[in-house]
Structure formats: C-alpha cells, structure tokens
Scaffold this motif. Sequence first.
Motif, short mmCIF file in Angstrom:
data_model
loop_
_atom_site.label_atom_id
_atom_site.label_comp_id
_atom_site.label_asym_id
_atom_site.label_seq_id
_atom_site.Cartn_x
_atom_site.Cartn_y
_atom_site.Cartn_z
N ASP A 38 -12.36 18.30 -0.40
CA ASP A 38 -10.90 19.05 -0.14
C ASP A 38 -10.27 18.90 1.10
OD1 ASP A 38 -11.43 19.59 -3.11
OD2 ASP A 38 -12.08 21.66 -2.26
N ALA A 39 -11.33 18.63 2.01
CA ALA A 39 -10.66 18.89 3.52
C ALA A 39 -10.29 17.42 3.82
CB ALA A 39 -11.99 19.07 4.45
N ARG A 40 -10.83 16.39 3.51
CA ARG A 40 -10.48 15.03 3.46
C ARG A 40 -9.06 15.01 2.79
NH1 ARG A 40 -14.37 12.07 0.77
NH2 ARG A 40 -15.90 12.93 2.59
N ASP A 41 -9.04 15.40 1.80
CA ASP A 41 -7.69 15.47 1.09
C ASP A 41 -6.49 16.01 1.80
OD1 ASP A 41 -9.01 14.18 -0.93
OD2 ASP A 41 -8.97 15.98 -2.45
N LEU A 42 -6.95 17.03 2.66
CA LEU A 42 -5.93 17.59 3.54
C LEU A 42 -5.82 16.97 4.59
CD1 LEU A 42 -6.60 21.29 2.41
CD2 LEU A 42 -4.62 20.02 1.66
N LYS A 43 -6.54 15.98 5.02
CA LYS A 43 -6.63 15.42 6.40
C LYS A 43 -7.03 16.30 7.49
CE LYS A 43 -4.29 11.59 4.86
NZ LYS A 43 -4.70 11.35 3.58
N VAL A 44 -8.00 17.33 7.06
CA VAL A 44 -8.41 17.99 8.27
C VAL A 44 -10.02 18.01 8.16
CG1 VAL A 44 -6.48 19.64 8.25
CG2 VAL A 44 -8.38 20.03 6.81
N GLU A 45 -10.62 16.94 7.66
CA GLU A 45 -12.36 16.88 7.72
C GLU A 45 -12.77 16.99 8.94
OE1 GLU A 45 -15.47 14.19 5.58
OE2 GLU A 45 -13.71 13.14 6.23
N THR A 46 -12.23 16.29 10.03
CA THR A 46 -12.79 16.16 11.47
C THR A 46 -12.87 17.64 11.82
OG1 THR A 46 -12.24 13.87 11.73
CG2 THR A 46 -12.64 15.40 13.71
N GLU A 47 -11.49 18.58 11.77
CA GLU A 47 -11.57 19.60 12.22
C GLU A 47 -12.75 20.75 11.77
OE1 GLU A 47 -8.83 17.72 11.37
OE2 GLU A 47 -7.42 17.70 12.80
N VAL A 48 -12.69 20.67 10.39
CA VAL A 48 -13.60 21.59 9.66
C VAL A 48 -14.94 21.41 10.18
CG1 VAL A 48 -14.49 21.74 7.27
CG2 VAL A 48 -11.99 21.73 7.53
N VAL A 49 -15.36 20.34 10.34
CA VAL A 49 -16.81 19.61 10.68
C VAL A 49 -17.13 20.22 12.22
CG1 VAL A 49 -18.32 17.74 11.38
CG2 VAL A 49 -17.07 17.73 9.06
N THR A 50 -16.06 20.04 12.83
CA THR A 50 -15.98 20.28 14.51
C THR A 50 -16.14 21.90 14.48
OG1 THR A 50 -14.75 18.29 15.08
CG2 THR A 50 -14.87 20.38 16.56
N TRP A 51 -15.34 22.68 13.91
CA TRP A 51 -15.20 24.01 13.61
C TRP A 51 -16.72 24.63 13.26
CZ3 TRP A 51 -16.13 28.63 11.28
CH2 TRP A 51 -15.55 29.44 11.60
N LEU A 53 -19.71 23.10 13.41
CA LEU A 53 -20.63 22.79 14.24
C LEU A 53 -20.74 23.78 15.47
CD1 LEU A 53 -20.50 18.87 14.43
CD2 LEU A 53 -22.38 20.30 13.45
N LYS A 54 -19.36 24.15 15.91
CA LYS A 54 -19.35 25.04 16.91
C LYS A 54 -19.82 26.23 16.65
CE LYS A 54 -15.40 23.16 19.18
NZ LYS A 54 -13.71 23.10 19.80
N ARG A 55 -19.39 26.70 15.58
CA ARG A 55 -20.11 28.19 14.78
C ARG A 55 -21.48 28.03 14.79
NH1 ARG A 55 -16.23 28.39 17.04
NH2 ARG A 55 -14.43 29.13 16.46
N SER A 65 -23.66 25.14 4.73
CA SER A 65 -22.71 25.43 3.66
C SER A 65 -21.78 26.40 3.94
CB SER A 65 -23.42 25.44 2.33
OG SER A 65 -24.22 26.80 2.42
N ASP A 66 -22.32 27.57 4.78
CA ASP A 66 -21.62 28.75 5.05
C ASP A 66 -20.54 28.28 6.26
OD1 ASP A 66 -22.59 30.56 3.24
OD2 ASP A 66 -23.89 31.31 4.79
N ALA A 67 -20.93 27.42 7.19
CA ALA A 67 -20.31 27.13 8.35
C ALA A 67 -19.29 26.04 7.76
CB ALA A 67 -21.18 26.56 9.54
N ILE A 68 -19.56 25.13 6.95
CA ILE A 68 -18.49 24.34 6.51
C ILE A 68 -17.32 25.08 5.76
CG2 ILE A 68 -18.11 22.34 4.93
CD1 ILE A 68 -18.95 21.45 7.37
N GLN A 69 -17.99 25.86 5.02
CA GLN A 69 -17.06 26.95 4.14
C GLN A 69 -16.00 27.65 5.16
OE1 GLN A 69 -19.79 28.87 1.52
NE2 GLN A 69 -18.49 28.16 -0.35
N MET A 70 -16.55 28.21 6.04
CA MET A 70 -15.70 28.87 7.16
C MET A 70 -14.78 28.06 7.84
SD MET A 70 -18.84 31.25 8.48
CE MET A 70 -18.00 32.11 9.64
N GLY A 71 -15.15 26.75 8.20
CA GLY A 71 -14.30 25.73 8.85
C GLY A 71 -13.11 25.34 7.95
N TYR A 72 -13.45 25.47 6.76
CA TYR A 72 -12.14 24.89 5.76
C TYR A 72 -11.53 26.00 5.57
CZ TYR A 72 -9.87 23.53 1.51
OH TYR A 72 -8.78 23.03 0.61
N GLU A 73 -11.96 27.30 5.65
CA GLU A 73 -11.12 28.58 5.28
C GLU A 73 -10.21 28.60 6.67
OE1 GLU A 73 -13.56 31.94 5.07
OE2 GLU A 73 -14.07 31.25 2.96
#
Length: 77
Positions: A38-51, A53-55, A65-73
């Motif tokens: 879903d993040a790739r479709d919105l062109k925010v995959e890098t931002e979601v993963v970076t967010w 990893l920081k968390r 999975s929780d961190a990725i979901q939070m990044g997507y949110e």
Amino acid sequence: MKQSKIYQKVIKVLMTPKPRPVEDIHRSLDIVEQVLRDARDLKVETEVVTWALKRMKENPKLSISDAIQMGYEEWGQ
C-alpha cells in the motif's frame, strides 16, 4: 557491588527473547507485506520504512509489523 549468581540468572532469563510461534511470524510478515505494498502504491514506502526503523531504535520491544503500521499511519494518510 557484585551481583549474586541468582540475580544474574534471573536477569538472563528475563532478557532472553521468547520464541514466537511460526503462525505469529507469518501473520506479521503478511501484515508488513500488505502495508508496504500500500505504501509503495502511494509512493511513501521509503518514508514508512525509515519512520519504522527510527521508532524501533527508540523502542526495541516494538515489533516490525507494529512499527511498519505506525509508519504507514504517519505517512500513508
């Protein structure tokens, strides 16, 4: 102050990660895969993963999975 052997053993047991059932791992990977798709479709995959990893660095007990979901949110809205 030297720690007693029993204290050291208790700390070791408490700090040892518990094995997770295979089903939990597969469910977690399915969640990560779907969210990243879903993040790739919105062109925010890098931002979601970076967010995520920081968390996870701030909170090592946070699951992937929780961190990725939070990044997507944070980025997918």
